[in-house]
Enzyme design. Structure first.
Site, PDB file in Angstrom:
ATOM      1  N   HIS A 114      44.662   1.445  25.526  1.00  0.00           N
ATOM      2  CA  HIS A 114      44.006   0.250  26.121  1.00  0.00           C
ATOM      3  C   HIS A 114      45.129  -0.894  26.512  1.00  0.00           C
ATOM      4  O   HIS A 114      46.095  -0.991  25.268  1.00  0.00           O
ATOM      5  CB  HIS A 114      42.906  -0.200  25.666  1.00  0.00           C
ATOM      6  CG  HIS A 114      43.090  -0.732  24.114  1.00  0.00           C
ATOM      7  ND1 HIS A 114      43.585  -2.026  23.712  1.00  0.00           N
ATOM      8  CD2 HIS A 114      42.795  -0.111  23.010  1.00  0.00           C
ATOM      9  CE1 HIS A 114      43.487  -2.139  22.394  1.00  0.00           C
ATOM     10  NE2 HIS A 114      43.274  -1.107  22.048  1.00  0.00           N
TER      11      HIS A 114
ATOM     12  N   GLU B   3      38.642   3.819  18.560  1.00  0.00           N
ATOM     13  CA  GLU B   3      39.683   3.614  17.308  1.00  0.00           C
ATOM     14  C   GLU B   3      39.299   3.899  16.080  1.00  0.00           C
ATOM     15  O   GLU B   3      38.295   3.985  15.868  1.00  0.00           O
ATOM     16  CB  GLU B   3      39.727   2.025  17.672  1.00  0.00           C
ATOM     17  CG  GLU B   3      41.036   1.476  16.420  1.00  0.00           C
ATOM     18  CD  GLU B   3      42.142   1.996  16.728  1.00  0.00           C
ATOM     19  OE1 GLU B   3      42.351   3.286  16.334  1.00  0.00           O
ATOM     20  OE2 GLU B   3      43.299   1.303  17.276  1.00  0.00           O
TER      21      GLU B   3
END
EC number: 5.4.2.11
Length: 250
Positions: A11, A89
């Site tokens: 990202h 994550e």
């Protein structure tokens, strides 16, 4: 020889990347720079002639919005997308929300490097009554208590990422579909370690820059042949070095 390509994108810069804070499963959005990085990644992919049949991302909006921007630049906003917490994550436990440099000043650079990059090292755990515990978040309502982390090491992240790769993503690629994955620094490090058969020491030094397409090429047996970033090599190296330096005391 038939070559299959896979594109990975970490990202773009998030608001907490910008503030140098541990993020983990906290659902923070992209910064203005992060939006620009995601759009630039999409433009690069378009210039290089990439298009896709299917996309995967996490359930965290910094990855989702990165994918949106990439696909928009490719004029593929219609593309089917599967979102999975297994691409989230790594969970940073009680460190989530803390400033990395301030944490390094308190605990030392080496301890923070181990927390950030060590293979089997877990940050301090959350408690289940902590508001940051994912059991309080409706997007994880269908997960068992065993699946809800209080903290994670990279090794534990691998334990959820790689089965998802083998059971879900790889079969789609083997069916001939072109795949892009927009995810996070550590979920992508988990996948890269597996694909490249990296040692624990090697993965400690791997830093994946934000918003830069990473292309993997596979042979007919779906063994990786090579991988490379798209874009200016010097700029990419500088971005990777900046990621490495986030966990150091000022």
């Amino acid at each position: 020889m038939a070559v299959t390509k896979l594109v990975l994108v970490r990202h773009g810069e998030s608001q907490w990347n910008k503030e140098n804070r541990f993020t983990g499963w906290y659902d923070v959005d992209l910064s203005e720079k992060g939006i620009s990085e995601a759009k630039a990644a999409g433009k690069l992919l378009k210039e290089e002639g990439f298009s896709f049949d299917f996309a995967y991302t996490s359930v965290l909006k910094r990855a989702i919005h990165t994918l949106w921007n990439v696909l928009d630049e490719l004029d593929q906003a219609w593309l089917p997308v599967e979102k999975s917490w297994k691409l989230n994550e790594r969970h940073y436990g009680a460190l989530q929300g803390l400033n990395k440099a301030e944490t390094a000043e308190k605990y030392g650079d080496e301890q923070v490097k181990q927390w950030r990059r060590g293979f089997a090292v877990t940050p301090p755990e959350l408690t289940k009554d902590d508001e940051r515990y994912p059991g309080h978040d409706p997007r994880y309502a269908k997960l068992s208590e065993k699946e809800l982390p209080l903290t994670e090491s990279l090794a534990l992240t691998i334990d959820r990422v790689i089965p998802y790769w083998n059971d879900t993503i790889l079969p789609r690629m083997k069916s001939g579909e072109r795949v892009i994955i927009a995810a996070h620094g550590n979920s992508l490090r988990a996948l890269v370690k597996y694909l490249d058969n990296m040692s624990e020491d090697e993965i400690l030094e791997l830093n994946i820059p934000t918003g830069v397409p990473l292309v993997y090429e596979f042979d007919e047996n779906f063994k990786p042949i090579k991988h490379y970033y798209l874009g200016n090599a010097d700029e990419i190296a500088a971005k990777a070095a900046a990621v490495a330096n986030q966990g150091k005391a000022k």
